[in-house]
Structures are given as structure tokens and as C-alpha cells.
Motif scaffolding. Structure first.
Motif, PDB file in Angstrom:
ATOM      1  N   GLY A   1      -6.431  -1.795   0.470  1.00  6.99           N
ATOM      2  CA  GLY A   1      -5.640  -0.676  -0.029  1.00  6.99           C
ATOM      3  C   GLY A   1      -4.147  -0.927   0.117  1.00  6.99           C
ATOM      4  N   LEU A   2      -3.759  -1.529   1.239  1.00  8.12           N
ATOM      5  CA  LEU A   2      -2.349  -1.873   1.440  1.00  8.12           C
ATOM      6  C   LEU A   2      -1.895  -2.927   0.432  1.00  8.12           C
ATOM      7  N   ALA A   3      -2.783  -3.864   0.115  1.00  9.08           N
ATOM      8  CA  ALA A   3      -2.453  -4.885  -0.891  1.00  9.08           C
ATOM      9  C   ALA A   3      -2.159  -4.214  -2.231  1.00  9.08           C
ATOM     10  N   TRP A   4      -2.975  -3.235  -2.587  1.00 10.93           N
ATOM     11  CA  TRP A   4      -2.766  -2.522  -3.841  1.00 10.93           C
ATOM     12  C   TRP A   4      -1.459  -1.735  -3.813  1.00 10.93           C
ATOM     13  N   GLN A   5      -1.163  -1.124  -2.669  1.00 14.44           N
ATOM     14  CA  GLN A   5       0.068  -0.344  -2.552  1.00 14.44           C
ATOM     15  C   GLN A   5       1.319  -1.227  -2.645  1.00 14.44           C
ATOM     16  N   SER A   6       1.138  -2.533  -2.479  1.00 15.76           N
ATOM     17  CA  SER A   6       2.281  -3.452  -2.576  1.00 15.76           C
ATOM     18  C   SER A   6       2.633  -3.778  -4.022  1.00 15.76           C
ATOM     19  N   VAL A   7       1.669  -3.647  -4.923  1.00 14.50           N
ATOM     20  CA  VAL A   7       1.919  -4.011  -6.322  1.00 14.50           C
ATOM     21  C   VAL A   7       1.652  -2.880  -7.292  1.00 14.50           C
ATOM     22  N   GLY A   8       0.923  -1.837  -6.854  1.00 16.06           N
ATOM     23  CA  GLY A   8       0.616  -0.723  -7.736  1.00 16.06           C
ATOM     24  C   GLY A   8       1.859   0.064  -8.113  1.00 16.06           C
ATOM     25  N   GLN A   9       1.812   0.671  -9.286  1.00 15.98           N
ATOM     26  CA  GLN A   9       2.952   1.463  -9.752  1.00 15.98           C
ATOM     27  C   GLN A   9       3.236   2.608  -8.778  1.00 15.98           C
ATOM     28  N   GLY A  10       4.437   2.612  -8.222  1.00 14.58           N
ATOM     29  CA  GLY A  10       4.793   3.662  -7.273  1.00 14.58           C
ATOM     30  C   GLY A  10       4.160   3.503  -5.911  1.00 14.58           C
ATOM     31  N   GLY A  11       3.626   2.313  -5.623  1.00 15.01           N
ATOM     32  CA  GLY A  11       2.960   2.073  -4.343  1.00 15.01           C
ATOM     33  C   GLY A  11       3.915   2.239  -3.172  1.00 15.01           C
ATOM     34  N   ALA A  12       3.405   2.780  -2.067  1.00 11.70           N
ATOM     35  CA  ALA A  12       4.257   3.059  -0.911  1.00 11.70           C
ATOM     36  C   ALA A  12       4.842   1.797  -0.299  1.00 11.70           C
ATOM     37  N   LEU A  13       4.165   0.663  -0.454  1.00 11.18           N
ATOM     38  CA  LEU A  13       4.648  -0.577   0.136  1.00 11.18           C
ATOM     39  C   LEU A  13       5.398  -1.457  -0.855  1.00 11.18           C
ATOM     40  N   ALA A  14       5.508  -1.002  -2.082  1.00 11.88           N
ATOM     41  CA  ALA A  14       6.218  -1.796  -3.085  1.00 11.88           C
ATOM     42  C   ALA A  14       7.716  -1.810  -2.770  1.00 11.88           C
ATOM     43  N   VAL A  15       8.321  -2.974  -2.893  1.00 11.00           N
ATOM     44  CA  VAL A  15       9.757  -3.124  -2.667  1.00 11.00           C
ATOM     45  C   VAL A  15      10.479  -2.896  -3.987  1.00 11.00           C
ATOM     46  N   GLY A  16      11.315  -1.859  -4.045  1.00  9.28           N
ATOM     47  CA  GLY A  16      12.025  -1.561  -5.280  1.00  9.28           C
ATOM     48  C   GLY A  16      13.154  -0.583  -5.030  1.00  9.28           C
ATOM     49  N   ALA A  17      14.090  -0.561  -5.939  1.00  7.97           N
ATOM     50  CA  ALA A  17      15.246   0.317  -5.778  1.00  7.97           C
ATOM     51  C   ALA A  17      14.859   1.784  -5.874  1.00  7.97           C
ATOM     52  N   ASP A  18      13.749   2.065  -6.573  1.00 10.91           N
ATOM     53  CA  ASP A  18      13.336   3.450  -6.767  1.00 10.91           C
ATOM     54  C   ASP A  18      12.154   3.835  -5.883  1.00 10.91           C
ATOM     55  N   THR A  19      11.889   3.053  -4.844  1.00 13.89           N
ATOM     56  CA  THR A  19      10.780   3.360  -3.947  1.00 13.89           C
ATOM     57  C   THR A  19      11.009   4.718  -3.269  1.00 13.89           C
ATOM     58  N   THR A  20       9.990   5.564  -3.306  1.00 15.40           N
ATOM     59  CA  THR A  20      10.097   6.900  -2.715  1.00 15.40           C
ATOM     60  C   THR A  20      10.130   6.816  -1.190  1.00 15.40           C
ATOM     61  N   ARG A  21      11.081   7.507  -0.594  1.00 15.37           N
ATOM     62  CA  ARG A  21      11.155   7.541   0.873  1.00 15.37           C
ATOM     63  C   ARG A  21      10.057   8.471   1.411  1.00 15.37           C
ATOM     64  N   GLU A  22       9.284   7.974   2.363  1.00 16.73           N
ATOM     65  CA  GLU A  22       8.193   8.755   2.938  1.00 16.73           C
ATOM     66  C   GLU A  22       8.605   9.402   4.249  1.00 16.73           C
ATOM     67  N   ARG A  23       7.843  10.399   4.648  1.00 17.63           N
ATOM     68  CA  ARG A  23       8.047  10.995   5.962  1.00 17.63           C
ATOM     69  C   ARG A  23       7.684   9.971   7.031  1.00 17.63           C
ATOM     70  N   GLY A  24       8.451   9.972   8.118  1.00 16.67           N
ATOM     71  CA  GLY A  24       8.233   8.992   9.173  1.00 16.67           C
ATOM     72  C   GLY A  24       6.843   9.056   9.765  1.00 16.67           C
ATOM     73  N   ILE A  25       6.309  10.255   9.947  1.00 21.61           N
ATOM     74  CA  ILE A  25       4.994  10.385  10.576  1.00 21.61           C
ATOM     75  C   ILE A  25       3.907   9.762   9.710  1.00 21.61           C
ATOM     76  N   ARG A  26       4.076   9.817   8.397  1.00 19.83           N
ATOM     77  CA  ARG A  26       3.097   9.206   7.494  1.00 19.83           C
ATOM     78  C   ARG A  26       3.154   7.687   7.592  1.00 19.83           C
ATOM     79  N   ILE A  27       4.358   7.152   7.675  1.00 21.27           N
ATOM     80  CA  ILE A  27       4.520   5.706   7.835  1.00 21.27           C
ATOM     81  C   ILE A  27       3.894   5.241   9.150  1.00 21.27           C
ATOM     82  N   ALA A  28       4.164   6.005  10.220  1.00 16.64           N
ATOM     83  CA  ALA A  28       3.617   5.650  11.532  1.00 16.64           C
ATOM     84  C   ALA A  28       2.100   5.734  11.547  1.00 16.64           C
TER      85      ALA A  28
END
Length: 204
Positions: A81-108
Motif C-alpha cells: 500500500g505504501l508503494a502505491w501511495q508513492s506513485v498513485g495520483q495524490g498519494g500521501a508518499l508521493a514527492v511533489g510540489a502539490d503534495t497535500t500536507r497531512e495531520r501529524g498524528i496521521r503520519i505518525a
């Protein structure tokens, strides 16, 4: 506390693994603050395994093929699932200028699950910590807890360092679309490779 333990723990912690990879991906995509939350989550995910090693539950996990398999395959699915989030459209782990900032507790929470769903960690601590105990049965639990606490503190410090380094390089990487594509594909491939490695693990 012996210098040998500190050196051993440092070598283990600094070696690139799933937690380091996750912390780097989050830091590159969302900045230093998010990376520190990732480091905190990965560190917190160690607690159940340290507790299991301290009270002897690790032996139960590794003698129960069914329990080991359940945790292992949940971990494999999570890494994919993390692999998909790295390349999926809008994935939380994708590196991009428009990546959505997540709440810290969700990241943790995501970082904690990475370690919680790795059944080999409890056996790792069961093998790592006892050689550094004094041998006195009455203080064994306290010593295991103290060594585990030092290991966790070192983990957070090293991961925070990785987060800071990645965040410092973030702006430069975001300026290159090619670099972002390469990073996202690399993170996806590495998470998938870690999932395959975990799938190949067997209970001791």
C-alpha cells in the motif's frame, strides 16, 4: 550501559530500512515537521516489540505459525500500500510540489504501523538486548526496559536527522519534475522490495 551496546544500537538504527525510507519519503514530500512526525511514529512502533521481548511474548509469536503469518501478511499488504501511495495520483508518499500536507498524528500512525506489522522485530530485540544484561534475574526486566528506552531515543534522534537532511534537499528536488518522478518510482520500488523480503520471512 556499555559502549559496545551504544555502538551496536547506532549501527542498527542508522542502517537504511523501512522506517528510514518512510521518514525520507514523508520529509521530501511534506517537509521537516512532517518528517519528525514520521520519526516519532516509527519510534513508537518499536514499543510493542520491546514489550514482547521483555515479557517473553516474542517466543510465543515465533512458535505460532498462524500468528506469525497473520502479522507478516498484514505487513506485506501494508508495504505494498505504501508503494502505491508513492506513485498513485495524490498519494500521501508521493514527492511533489502539490503534495497535500497531512495531520501529524496521521503520519505518525502510519509510521508506527510499519514497525508494528513487522513480526521479526520482536525476535530481533530478543536477540539484541539479553547479551548486554548483567545476568541478575531480579533486575533483568528493568535492564531490558532501560536498554530499550535508549534504543528508542537513538532511533528518534537518527530518524530526525534523516528528516532534516531530506527536508533541506526538498526545495531543490521539487524544482525538477524528472527528479520527482525518479524519486517516486524509486520509493515505490523499494517499498515493494521490502514487502517481498518480508513475505519470504519464516518464523524462527
Amino acid at each position: 550501559m556499555s559502549l559496545q551496546f551504544l555502538l551496536t544500537a547506532f549501527v542498527v538504527v542508522i542502517a537504511p530500512g523501512t522506517g528510514v525510507l518512510y521518514t525520507l519519503a514523508i520529509s521530501l514530500g511534506q517537509g521537516r515537521r512532517a518528517g519528525l512526525w514520521a520519526a516519532l511514529g516509527c519510534t513508537a512502533g518499536i514499543v510493542p516489540h520491546l514489550a514482547a521481548a521483555t515479557v517473553g511474548l516474542a517466543a510465543l509469536l515465533h512458535t505460532s505459525a498462524l500468528l506469525f503469518a497473520v502479522v507478516k501478511w498484514a505487513g506485506v499488504a501494508y508495504l505494498l500500500g505504501l508503494a502505491w501511495q508513492s506513485v498513485g495520483q495524490g498519494g500521501a508518499l508521493a514527492v511533489g510540489a502539490d503534495t497535500t500536507r497531512e495531520r501529524g498524528i496521521r503520519i505518525a500512525r502510519r509510521g508506527a504501523l510499519i514497525n508494528i506489522l513487522n513480526p521479526k522485530l520482536s525476535l530481533f530485540f530478543l536477540a539484541l538486548l539479553p547479551p548486554f544484561l548483567s545476568g541478575a534475574p531480579e533486575t533483568a526486566t528493568a535492564e531490558m526496559s532501560a536498554l530499550g528506552g535508549v534504543f528508542m531515543a537513538m532511533t528518534f534522534a537518527v530518524f530526525a536527522g534523516y528528516a532534516s537532511l531530506a527536508a533541506a534537499a526538498r526545495d531543490r528536488l521539487l524544482a525538477s519534475a524528472r527528479a520527482m518522478r525518479w524519486l517516486n518510482r524509486s520509493f515505490a520500488a523499494l517499498f515493494a522490495a521490502l514487502a517481498v523480503r518480508l513475505a519470504a520471512e519464516r518464523a524462527a
